[in-house]
Each structure stands twice: as structure tokens, then as C-alpha cells.
Design an enzyme around this catalytic site. Structure first.
Site, PDB file in Angstrom:
ATOM      1  N   ARG A  35      33.202  73.731  26.072  1.00  0.00           N
ATOM      2  CA  ARG A  35      33.675  72.814  27.123  1.00  0.00           C
ATOM      3  C   ARG A  35      35.140  72.429  26.933  1.00  0.00           C
ATOM      4  NH1 ARG A  35      32.470  66.848  28.515  1.00  0.00           N
ATOM      5  NH2 ARG A  35      32.415  66.804  30.809  1.00  0.00           N
ATOM      6  N   ILE A  61      35.933  66.831  35.548  1.00  0.00           N
ATOM      7  CA  ILE A  61      34.893  67.742  35.077  1.00  0.00           C
ATOM      8  C   ILE A  61      33.626  66.897  34.967  1.00  0.00           C
ATOM      9  CG2 ILE A  61      35.535  67.360  32.647  1.00  0.00           C
ATOM     10  CD1 ILE A  61      34.619  70.194  32.023  1.00  0.00           C
ATOM     11  N   SER A  62      32.553  67.354  35.569  1.00  0.00           N
ATOM     12  CA  SER A  62      31.346  66.534  35.688  1.00  0.00           C
ATOM     13  C   SER A  62      30.705  66.264  34.331  1.00  0.00           C
ATOM     14  CB  SER A  62      30.325  67.221  36.605  1.00  0.00           C
ATOM     15  OG  SER A  62      30.794  67.300  37.928  1.00  0.00           O
ATOM     16  N   GLN A  63      29.946  65.179  34.277  1.00  0.00           N
ATOM     17  CA  GLN A  63      29.147  64.852  33.107  1.00  0.00           C
ATOM     18  C   GLN A  63      28.217  66.025  32.792  1.00  0.00           C
ATOM     19  OE1 GLN A  63      26.248  61.910  33.989  1.00  0.00           O
ATOM     20  NE2 GLN A  63      25.798  61.404  31.847  1.00  0.00           N
ATOM     21  N   PRO A  64      28.132  66.456  31.537  1.00  0.00           N
ATOM     22  CA  PRO A  64      27.274  67.593  31.199  1.00  0.00           C
ATOM     23  C   PRO A  64      25.828  67.439  31.668  1.00  0.00           C
ATOM     24  CG  PRO A  64      28.754  67.156  29.392  1.00  0.00           C
ATOM     25  CD  PRO A  64      28.959  66.045  30.380  1.00  0.00           C
TER      26      PRO A  64
END
Length: 211
Positions: A35, A61-64
Site C-alpha cells: 500500500r 486512498i480509501s480505508q483498507p
């Protein structure tokens, strides 16, 4: 992928499993994806935290967990060809490209699209087609799609995206403005069933404006 990054990615996948992600292929893809590659160096130390992070241009960048959850929802329908609306950093595309035979992805911000293309090339992911354009309109000449994933929130569901679903295809999309719901739409002939999954928070899906 360095040993440190691999260990961190594996640990992130374990955290997501504890948070409720169950699909083994999704967890494997998370554990194999660095990431930090999708972030500026100044934020690399936060890469394996379960949180959204800025990537510039007013985007994140979105939360995993959300990346994994949306991917898991999509894979329940075993899609062969998927459209992603909102390439962003390219992290979600990198996860999807490991799990579906064909991925098409659209980004309206040219600089982000160029970076994402370079990152996926570094990861040797070559089953991805990129488009610079208005994601609200989808990608008509590449449709129909078995699955469409939208990584920004729409005030209303774009009709163009629904029309580009194949029979039995699914659209995973955050819907709303201040309060947003992650929703899944499934196509049956010319009818669409809908299901509310959970409350989420995304940047808005911009209609028509390129940058």
C-alpha cells in the site's frame, strides 16, 4: 515487495479478517499489495493503518476495510469484466486486477491516472485498461460489465452505469451527500434490485468536470 512491507501487508489482512472480511482471495490480494507504493513518501509510515489517507487533488486512498468490503461484495457474483469508476491512487485497481480477468478503470484527474498506471505496471498487473474521462458516463464502448465499482459518492445513481451492467451484473456504489450509504444494485433484465450495505464516507463523484 520488501520483507517489511510484506509483513505489514499480511498483518493488515489479519486485521481486516478480524474486522469481518471473510473472502480468502480478497485477504490474499491485500496481503500481497504494498500500500505504501500508492502514497507519498511522507505518508508511507501510515500505509498499513486501517484508515483513509490523502493523495492530493482533494482525493483520498480509501480505508483498507472499505476496499476489501467493496471487493468482497463484488466477488460474490464472480465477475469476469469489471469497471472501476475513480482510479484515484490505483490501490483499489491493484486489488481488483489480482481477482478478475479484465478490469477497466476511469479517472477524471489526469495526474492521478498517470501515477496509477505507472504503479500497476510496477506490480506487473497488465489486465487493466485505463481511461481519462468522466466516470459518471461509464465506458459505453467497453460495456456490458459484470460488475461496476464506484469509489466516490454519487448524490443519485448514474443511469449510464446501470445501463452498462450485464444481465445479473452488480453495481457497488456509495450514494448520498452528507449521509452516504454503500449500496449494491443487481440487474435482472431491465429491472434493478437494490440493497443497502452500510454507512460510509467518500469524496463526491464529480459529474462532467475533468482535471
Amino acid at each position: 515487495m520488501t520483507r517489511v512491507a510484506l509483513t505489514s501487508a499480511v498483518n493488515l489482512a489479519k486485521k481486516l479478517q478480524e474486522a469481518g472480511i471473510r473472502h480468502p482471495a480478497v485477504l490474499k490480494a491485500i496481503s500481497h499489495t504494498p500500500r505504501e507504493l500508492f502514497l507519498d513518501n511522507a505518508l508511507a509510515h501510515k500505509a498499513y493503518e486501517n484508515t483513509a489517507l490523502p493523495i492530493g487533488q482533494g482525493q483520498t486512498i480509501s480505508q483498507p476495510y472499505i476496499v476489501a468490503r467493496m471487493t468482497e461484495l463484488l466477488l460474490q457474483h464472480q465477475p469476469q469484466k469489471v469497471l472501476e469508476v475513480g482510479t484515484g491512487s490505483g490501490y483499489q485497481a491493484a486489488i481488483l486486477a489480482q481477482l478478475v480477468p479484465e478490469l477497466c478503470t476511469i479517472e477524471r484527474i489526469k495526474g492521478l491516472q498517470i501515477q496509477a498506471r505507472q504503479r500497476l505496471k510496477r506490480l506487473d498487473l497488465h489486465n487493466v485498461s485505463f481511461k481519462y474521462g468522466d466516470g459518471w458516463q461509464g465506458w459505453p464502448n467497453r460495456s456490458p460489465f459484470d460488475g461496476i465499482m464506484v469509489t466516490a459518492a454519487a448524490a443519485k445513481v448514474p443511469e449510464a452505469l446501470l445501463s452498462q451492467l450485464a444481465e445479473g451484473g452488480v453495481l457497488i456504489i456509495p450514494v448520498g451527500e452528507e449521509t452516504q450509504q454503500l449500496m449494491r444494485f443487481t440487474r435482472r433484465s431491465d429491472r434493478f434490485s437494490s440493497e443497502v450495505i452500510e454507512t460510509v464516507k467518500f469524496v463526491p463523484l464529480v459529474n462532467g468536470e475533468l482535471a
